[in-house]
Design an enzyme around this catalytic site. Structure first.
Site, PDB file in Angstrom:
ATOM      1  N   THR A 346      20.107   3.188  62.409  1.00 42.92           N
ATOM      2  CA  THR A 346      19.188   4.271  62.022  1.00 42.92           C
ATOM      3  C   THR A 346      18.046   4.439  63.029  1.00 42.92           C
ATOM      4  OG1 THR A 346      18.111   2.675  60.574  1.00 42.92           O
ATOM      5  CG2 THR A 346      19.658   4.181  59.550  1.00 42.92           C
ATOM      6  N   SER A 372       9.074   4.664  62.515  1.00 40.60           N
ATOM      7  CA  SER A 372       9.916   5.841  62.764  1.00 40.60           C
ATOM      8  C   SER A 372      10.100   5.937  64.266  1.00 40.60           C
ATOM      9  CB  SER A 372       9.249   7.104  62.233  1.00 40.60           C
ATOM     10  OG  SER A 372       9.963   8.242  62.675  1.00 40.60           O
ATOM     11  N   ARG A 373      11.349   5.825  64.733  1.00 39.80           N
ATOM     12  CA  ARG A 373      11.576   5.840  66.186  1.00 39.80           C
ATOM     13  C   ARG A 373      11.498   7.244  66.764  1.00 39.80           C
ATOM     14  NH1 ARG A 373      15.652   2.114  64.490  1.00 39.80           N
ATOM     15  NH2 ARG A 373      14.783   0.024  64.572  1.00 39.80           N
ATOM     16  N   VAL A 374      11.374   8.246  65.895  1.00 38.28           N
ATOM     17  CA  VAL A 374      11.139   9.609  66.370  1.00 38.28           C
ATOM     18  C   VAL A 374       9.639   9.813  66.526  1.00 38.28           C
ATOM     19  CG1 VAL A 374      11.381  12.050  65.781  1.00 38.28           C
ATOM     20  CG2 VAL A 374      13.275  10.484  65.385  1.00 38.28           C
TER      21      VAL A 374
END
Length: 508
Positions: A346, A372-374
């Site tokens: 994810t 959150s890697r975004v």
């Protein structure tokens, strides 16, 4: 006269003969000797079938009594089939028929507002569904060439998530934590907050009690969210194969909308139960067990599912599918096998902590382990502007709070950090089904970040937040427009906002 009658009769006879000949020519007289096979053994919902020489992996087979099965093992002289549904009537030597189709589910606009099982059959008592076609439950994920970056926010209406771990359309954000820590509550809040935002939602319930799913459907109906939601239910009472294919069926229903250029949100609640069902099937099929008795391909089980979530480029329709998989941990152990697998697939995780939940911090999000890697790419610019340092401030507060409990003397700056952290933690608390619009979140977080709430009594924080937001919106309606239009707040407007909040603080 006699000649004409004779000629007419001959012509009619010839045309009748040609008609019979063309009918005979059109009949398919080829004999397909591979269409049916025979059950050679059956136990625990798994059967072995011989005689199906041309059968495909994943193909649906038909058994007597309208029972379906799915091919999972291809061996030299037989195939391993998992039975979908009540299988007690299947016996040895029963005839099995091929369908020629990889297992598929009905898809279409009519799926909105319906509750279906893992094969797309309605279970809500509202009659048959007029579908627009069928879609294979297993389909390849969009290639990298057909994807674009995740930049459009998917607002959850939850302050702690939209500010700290923002979710974008096309992202895969894992919700992880022990049982009874509010994982499903976050997913349902997110679904409810999509009302009026033209996002089709799919809730896949895997291995839950039917009464629990019925409560979810009732709540979504009450809040008007069922109009744009499809519920796929594979309850705990159903056999393992239904739990195994339910998430794929949900993804197929969502892909129909995604490839039509629409935005989709899909919740898998929860994938640890799907992994356990797959382990059961694999062991019954006598595949070799690996770590924690899971088969070697259990990573592929979840990766091929979650890779189907994407934001497509304009040439492919520009639709998106955002996935919120849920994983249940045991005693908060996120380093276990299945949790680490899904974390690595994810684009970030929201980790819910039991201790925080029981201490009254809800949603019980652990700021240090949630990510959150975004990141800011999926945030409204104004939110990114005001919540930029919030994560580090909160993480610093948590660290200091653990030291402060020893009662040592604290300097002024440490006391300020602790006080502000307490007020910010209080501000981020939120009830279920109490979504907050993004402009209200920005104003509230800015007020607390700038220290206007530092001397407010903690029990008064909800009132402070409510009244401060209302006051600012009345005094500065132009600020709401700037936030909603997706622009950064200009410097002069920030100064005006500070003076408005100072004026409010004097009268509070």
């Amino acid at each position: 006269m006699a000649y004409a009658a004779e000629h007419s009769a001959a012509r009619e006879g010839r045309s009748a003969l040609e008609s019979v000949r063309s009918t005979l020519d059109s009949i398919d007289n080829s004999i397909d000797i591979y269409q049916t096979g025979k059950v050679i053994s059956v136990s625990d919902g798994i059967c072995r079938v011989s005689g199906l020489a041309d059968v495909m992996a994943g193909e649906m087979l038909e058994f007597a009594g309208d029972i379906r099965g799915m091919v999972m093992d291809l061996e030299q002289d037989n195939v391993g089939v998992v039975l979908l549904g009540e299988f007690s009537s299947v016996r040895e030597d029963d005839i099995v028929r091929r369908t020629g189709h990889i297992i598929e589910v009905p898809v279409g606009e009519a799926m909105c507002g319906r509750v279906v099982d893992a094969l797309g059959r309605p279970v809500d008592g509202k009659g048959p569904i007029k579908n627009d076609g069928f879609r294979a439950v297993e389909s390849p994920a969009p290639s990298v060439l057909h994807r674009q970056g995740v930049t459009v926010p998917l607002q959850t209406g939850i302050k702690a998530i939209d500010a700290l771990v923002p979710i974008g359309r096309g992202q895969r954000e894992l919700i992880i934590g022990d049982r009874q820590t509010g994982k499903t509550a976050i997913a349902l809040d997110t679904i409810v907050n999509q009302k009026g935002k033209d996002v089709h939602c799919i809730y896949v319930a895997i291995g839950q009690k039917e009464s629990t799913v019925a409560n979810v459907v009732r709540k979504l109906t009450e809040l008007g969210a069922m109009d744009y939601t499809t519920v796929v239910c594979a309850s705990a009472a159903e056999p393992a194969p239904m739990l195994y294919i339910a998430p794929y069926a949900g993804a197929a229903i969502g892909e129909y909308f995604m490839y039509k250029g629409k935005d989709v949100l899909i919740v898998y609640d929860d994938l640890s139960k799907q992994a356990a069902a797959y382990r059961e099937i694999s062991l019954l099929l006598q595949r070799p067990p690996g770590r924690e008795a899971y088969p070697g391909d259990v990573f592929y089980l979840h990766s091929r599912l979650l890779e189907r979530a994407a934001r497509l480029d304009e040439a492919s329709g520009g639709g998106s599918m955002t996935a919120l998989p849920i994983i249940e941990t045991q005693a908060g152990d996120i380093s276990a096998y299945i949790p680490t697998n899904v974390i690595s697939i994810t684009d970030g995780q929201i980790f819910l902590e039991t201790g925080l939940f029981h201490s009254g911090t809800r949603p019980a999000i652990n700021v240090g382990l949630s990510v959150s890697r975004v990141g800011g790419a999926a945030q409204v610019p104004a939110m990114k502007q005001v919540a930029g340092r919030l994560r580090t401030d909160l993480a610093q507060y948590r660290e200091l709070a653990s030291f402060a409990q020893f009662g040592s003397e604290l300097d002024a700056s440490t006391q300020l950090t602790l006080r502000r952290g307490q007020h910010m933690t209080e501000l981020l608390k939120q009830d279920q089904f109490a979504a907050i619009s993004v402009e209200d979140q920005v104003i509230a977080i800015f007020a607390a970040n700038e220290g206007y709430a530092d001397d407010v009594a903690l029990p008064d924080m909800p009132r402070f937040e409510r009244e401060a937001v209302e006051h600012v919106k009345q005094a500065m309606p132009e600020l709401v427009d700037v936030i909603c239009e997706g622009k950064k707040i200009p410097g002069d407007m920030l100064e005006k906002l500070r003076s408005v909040l100072r004026g409010f603080k004097e009268s509070f």
